[in-house]
Design an enzyme around this catalytic site. Structure first.
Site, short mmCIF file in Angstrom:
data_model
loop_
_atom_site.label_atom_id
_atom_site.label_comp_id
_atom_site.label_asym_id
_atom_site.label_seq_id
_atom_site.Cartn_x
_atom_site.Cartn_y
_atom_site.Cartn_z
N GLU A 1 0.80 -1.22 0.00
CA GLU A 1 0.00 0.00 0.00
C GLU A 1 0.84 1.28 0.00
O GLU A 1 0.48 2.27 0.64
CB GLU A 1 -0.97 0.01 1.19
CG GLU A 1 -1.99 -1.11 1.13
CD GLU A 1 -3.07 -1.01 2.18
OE1 GLU A 1 -4.24 -1.23 1.83
OE2 GLU A 1 -2.76 -0.72 3.35
N TYR B 1 -19.38 -9.14 -1.28
CA TYR B 1 -19.15 -7.76 -1.72
C TYR B 1 -20.44 -6.97 -1.46
O TYR B 1 -21.47 -7.24 -2.07
CB TYR B 1 -18.82 -7.78 -3.21
CG TYR B 1 -18.20 -6.53 -3.76
CD1 TYR B 1 -16.82 -6.39 -3.87
CD2 TYR B 1 -19.00 -5.48 -4.22
CE1 TYR B 1 -16.25 -5.26 -4.41
CE2 TYR B 1 -18.43 -4.34 -4.75
CZ TYR B 1 -17.06 -4.23 -4.85
OH TYR B 1 -16.50 -3.10 -5.38
N ARG C 1 -22.72 5.98 -8.30
CA ARG C 1 -22.36 6.65 -7.05
C ARG C 1 -22.26 8.15 -7.25
O ARG C 1 -22.79 8.94 -6.44
CB ARG C 1 -21.03 6.11 -6.53
CG ARG C 1 -20.53 6.81 -5.28
CD ARG C 1 -19.02 6.72 -5.14
NE ARG C 1 -18.34 7.47 -6.19
CZ ARG C 1 -17.01 7.53 -6.31
NH1 ARG C 1 -16.25 6.84 -5.47
NH2 ARG C 1 -16.45 8.23 -7.28
N ILE D 1 6.88 0.13 -6.60
CA ILE D 1 6.86 -1.09 -7.40
C ILE D 1 7.11 -0.68 -8.85
O ILE D 1 6.35 0.11 -9.42
CB ILE D 1 5.51 -1.82 -7.27
CG1 ILE D 1 5.28 -2.23 -5.81
CG2 ILE D 1 5.47 -3.05 -8.18
CD1 ILE D 1 3.89 -2.79 -5.54
N GLY E 1 8.02 1.49 -0.82
CA GLY E 1 8.80 1.90 -1.97
C GLY E 1 7.95 1.97 -3.22
O GLY E 1 6.72 1.92 -3.16
#
Length: 615
Positions: free
Chosen positions: A321, A530, A467, A327, A325
């Site tokens: 997250e 979900y 939304r 990625i 560092g």
């Protein structure tokens, strides 16, 4: 009596013919679940600027553009459905304008760092204008980020500049420059996370540089013999699938955000996709990845199919997250594009019938690439997003409803439904279909046809736009997910329903809270659930705070009844306070000490997950 039987038999035959026609229509033709064309991103809201929900009449809406199956049609059922389930009016007169934002506070001074970036990386590799700074200062967390920004005001903390590395070497140099100049770096991929992971710490006194990885979007090499590819981390799912598709391959990773999210973001959040049954979750797809840290690069040399060489450094990348560092690249598994793809759907008398079916199907070993079970509320939500039917469609719907209610004995307010995606060789699909649909009969399942399966699967990619439409009425909503053992599914869903109703009553929420859920993935030991939740914030003194309190109480209810803290969204900041309930103190200490070893000066100071407690 004989006449009634004859009518029923005729209706059943007609329904069967319609279902057969629908299933034949799917064929084996490969189609994309989303529009593969590029487009301009919206600055703060979800998705593309050419796509939005808007009124096309006092009681109906339409979706602009042409990217999704919903687009181009009047949707007369959505507003009445929303009003029914929320208990508040959804009319043009109820719309609330966005707040006017003035200029941002000046960025913290970092001229030496900025000059060094432009000299060593390139003049156009850094930006300090307000628009770029603000768009890189948040993710897509509905209330704490988007609602707050659009309807309350600006964010508590905004990036001071944005940098754009174009290669792994530039990423390494950028980390060194940040160490040298005392700058905080925050990795930025597609900006789609809903965990608050991109919310910048308000107390951070150092200049914050958002590191936009979008220019690192190349496939560095592709190994057809061993079915793997090395890919830069800033590539979006859409770009990756397009480039691989030109060579005849796919990753199979298909999250809801695939158009916008990035490979690096998938790794950093430990993501899952809708076709994980066939292709695996992100930890199954990634063979090796590289993390550029102040202490140097973290990776294993010479990646092989599997090894036993101690604790694998790659483990620190999954779910990091942004704490450790940048990625920069990953070696991933690739697959030949499937020979065939077909859709299907099933309708069950109740959610419990569907759950027992999913469990039996998993044990049967004939799982399709994707199978998702929706509860009745989410089923009706999908029905509400249909355009006005033609005369023929009205007849077909009437027949289907008659068969389900009068012949099969279904309660239409209690039924549940599955959407199914099968892909692979044609022989695989023949075998899968035979088991999938024959097994369903033992649980009261009825085929709903291929068209409904295809439509239900593809609706996923357009739902996030709803939304933003409902936010205009101070309807605040978000999705959250959990993984749960098979025997705790009803406990968790029941606890969430009860807690949501209780919380909304105690906070004086107007109308009725909305809650729907679906089982999106199954495992040997359980499932992923979900949830989608929302309620009206109108009339509340601090609607954003109320929402946060409600969501936190639902998360606690999930944990109390056997669910996990997260299945694939990650922890970020909104779930960090719950970590002591799921990790021992020793485990958290190891995570924090690893952070200090990799990044002793806290260059990557975004403070997510276990690191949030350090702030």
């Amino acid at each position: 009596m004989n006449e009634a039987l004859l009518i029923a038999a005729t209706v059943v035959l007609l329904a069967a013919l319609l279902a057969l026609r629908s299933r034949r229509g799917s064929g084996g033709q490969l189609d994309s679940s989303y529009d593969e064309s590029e487009g301009e991103r919206r600055l703060h809201k979800w998705g593309y600027s050419d796509t939005r929900f808007e009124f096309d009449g006092p009681r109906s809406v339409r979706v602009t553009g042409s990217r999704y199956p919903l687009a181009g049609y009047s949707l007369p059922f959505f507003v009445p459905f929303a009003e029914e389930v929320l208990g508040v009016p959804i009319t043009p007169e109820e719309m609330v304008p966005e707040v006017e934002r003035g200029p941002l506070p000046p960025g913290r001074s970092c001229e030496a760092f900025l000059d060094a970036c432009r000299q060593q990386l390139g003049e156009d590799h850094a930006a300090t204008d307000d628009e770029t700074r603000l768009t890189h200062s948040h993710g897509q967390l509905s209330v704490d980020e988007i609602y707050r920004l659009l309807y309350i005001g600006s964010l508590p903390r905004v990036a001071d500049l944005v940098v754009f590395p174009e290669s792994e070497d530039e990423a390494r140099r950028l980390v060194s420059l940040a160490v040298e100049h005392g700058v905080c770096l925050v990795p930025y991929g597609g900006g789609t996370n809903v965990s608050g992971a991109l919310s910048l710490p308000p107390a951070e006194e150092r200049p914050i540089a958002s590191v936009d990885m979008s220019r690192m979007n190349r496939i560095l090499w592709l190994d057809e013999d061993n079915l793997q590819a090395c890919v830069e981390a800033g590539i979006t799912g859409k770009e990756l699938e397009r480039l691989l598709g030109e060579r005849g391959y796919t990753t199979g990773h298909d999250p809801d955000s695939v158009e916008l999210s990035t490979l690096g973001g998938w790794i950093a959040t430990n993501a899952s996709g809708m076709k994980k049954n066939r292709y695996g979750n992100i930890e199954d797809i990634v063979v090796e990845a590289t993390l550029a840290t102040p202490a140097g690069e973290v990776e294993s040399r010479r990646p092989t199919p599997r090894n036993s060489t101690g604790v694998a450094p790659r483990l620190w990348l999954f779910g990091c997250e942004g704490n450790l560092g940048l990625i920069t690249k990953a070696v991933i598994k690739i697959h030949p594009r499937p020979e065939a793809r077909e859709y299907g759907s099933l309708v069950f008398p109740s959610l419990d019938h569907g759950i027992r079916y999913l469990k039996a199907l998993r044990r049967e070993g004939a799982l399709p690439a994707s199978i998702r079970l929706v509860n009745n509320t989410e089923f009706r939500f999908g029905q509400a997003l249909k355009p006005a039917p033609s005369a023929g469609a009205r007849v077909k719907t009437a027949v289907q409803r008659f068969v389900l209610a009068r012949v099969k004995g279904f309660d239409l307010r209690n039924l549940a439904a599955c959407t199914i995606v099968m892909e692979g060789t044609r022989r695989e699909l023949v075998w899968q279909k035979r088991i999938i649909f024959s097994l369903a009969k033992g649980f009261g399942g009825v085929s709903g046809g291929a068209h409904n399966g295809r439509r239900g699967y593809m609706l996923t990619f357009a739902i996030a736009y709803i939304r933003d439409f409902l936010n205009q009425f101070h309807i605040m909503g978000e999705t959250f997910e959990t993984s749960v053992p098979w025997d705790r599914i009803h406990d968790v869903t029941g606890a969430v329903e009860e807690k949501l109703a209780e919380q909304c009553r105690s906070h004086g929420v107007r109308g009725t809270p909305y809650l729907s859920y679906r089982i999106t993935q199954t495992y040997h030991t359980g499932v992923c659930i979900y949830f989608t939740m929302g309620f009206s914030g109108k009339g509340l003194e601090a609607p954003d705070r109320v929402y946060h309190d409600v969501e936190a109480s639902l998360r606690q209810a999930i944990l109390d009844h056997g669910g996990s803290l997260s299945h694939h969204h990650g922890v970020g900041k909104i779930r960090a306070a719950f970590l002591p309930e799921v990790q021992t103190e020793a485990s958290l200490k190891i995570l924090r000490e690893t952070k200090r070893a990799m990044d002793p000066d806290d260059v990557f100071g975004i403070a997510n997950g276990a690191l949030a407690a350090d702030r």
